[in-house]
Design a protein around this motif. Structure first.
Motif, short mmCIF file in Angstrom:
data_model
loop_
_atom_site.label_atom_id
_atom_site.label_comp_id
_atom_site.label_asym_id
_atom_site.label_seq_id
_atom_site.Cartn_x
_atom_site.Cartn_y
_atom_site.Cartn_z
N UNK A 203 0.83 -1.20 0.00
CA UNK A 203 0.00 0.00 0.00
C UNK A 203 0.86 1.26 0.00
N UNK A 204 0.50 2.21 -0.86
CA UNK A 204 1.11 3.53 -0.85
C UNK A 204 0.06 4.53 -0.37
N UNK A 205 0.38 5.25 0.71
CA UNK A 205 -0.57 6.22 1.27
C UNK A 205 0.18 7.39 1.87
N UNK A 206 -0.40 8.58 1.75
CA UNK A 206 0.21 9.76 2.36
C UNK A 206 0.10 9.70 3.88
N UNK A 207 -1.09 9.31 4.40
CA UNK A 207 -1.33 9.30 5.83
C UNK A 207 -2.11 8.04 6.22
#
Length: 245
Positions: A203-207
């Motif tokens: 998973x790629x997520x900012x927050x």
């Protein structure tokens, strides 16, 4: 919408082969072949074996699709079961959804229970329980008490919110789809993920925010905010993590 138990005396529609019908209120609509309904249809049972297009809304206590269903406006009612493809240009509001194939909704998906083996594409969604084995594409907010996603392809969610969130890569090639030696189980991209208990892989997520947060292998997270527990796999990247409270 006609209430349950008040369909006595209503007519049925049955189309075999290729045909069309006007809309209206019916007891049962059964299609075996290729059919078009010219306007909104309200029925107790909608059953399609083949291809059906509704040029209005479809309201059904039970909808069963083996093939392709295209609804130009909204789909609402009770239960939807599909083996194939269902597309809805407007909103979808049902009690329970079970799909082996693809569900594409131009607006919002609202349901107590959603189980999909294949693909879910919608503008936004709100469920009590969401189980997906395949691909998810929701650019807006996806909200569910229980969210379990096992990815078999690239997925994208704007904001993922829930009580318990689990995102995992697929561990094997599903029967549908093409074999590839470079298969990595898919990847989820999200702006933000927020839950009580959160477990993520690929998973790629900012927050990411949560009470208990577990960042598994293949993740790239900008910021993790947690209150009780934080775990990070050695094969994951987290820019910064902050304990709150």
């Amino acid at each position: 919408m006609t209430a349950n138990g008040n369909r006595q005396g209503l007519g049925d529609i049955k189309i075999t082969g290729s045909g069309s019908s006007g809309g209206g209120t019916f007891n049962q609509v059964k299609i075996m072949g290729d059919a078009e309904i010219s306007s909104t249809a309200d029925c107790g049972l909608f059953k399609c074996l083949g291809t059906a297009q509704v040029n209005g809304s479809l309201i059904a206590e039970t909808a069963s699709v083996n093939g392709t269903l295209n609804v130009r406006e909204n789909l609402q009612g009770g239960l939807l079961k599909s083996q194939g493809e269902v597309s809805v240009s407007g909103d979808l509001q049902l009690k329970s959804i079970s799909i082996n194939g693809e569900l594409a909704v131009g607006g919002n998906v609202s349901s107590d229970f959603v189980k999909i083996n294949g693909g879910l594409r919608a503008a936004s969604g709100q469920t009590e329980e969401l189980l997906v084995r395949g691909v998810v594409e929701v650019p807006g907010m996806l909200n569910g008490e229980l969210v379990e996603i096992k990815m078999y392809g690239p997925s994208r969610i704007g904001e993922l919110v829930g009580a318990k969130i689990t995102v995992k890569k697929g561990l094997e090639i599903p029967l549908i789809g093409k074999m590839t030696s470079h298969y990595d189980g898919g990847e989820l991209s999200a702006e933000s993920i927020e839950g009580d208990v959160v477990y993520l892989e690929n998973t790629k997520a900012a927050v990411v925010r949560g009470r208990r947060v577990n960042i598994g292998s293949g993740c790239e997270i900008g910021l993790v905010e947690y209150t009780d527990e934080f775990k990070q796999d050695t094969a994951a990247s987290v820019g910064r993590f902050v304990r709150l409270g």
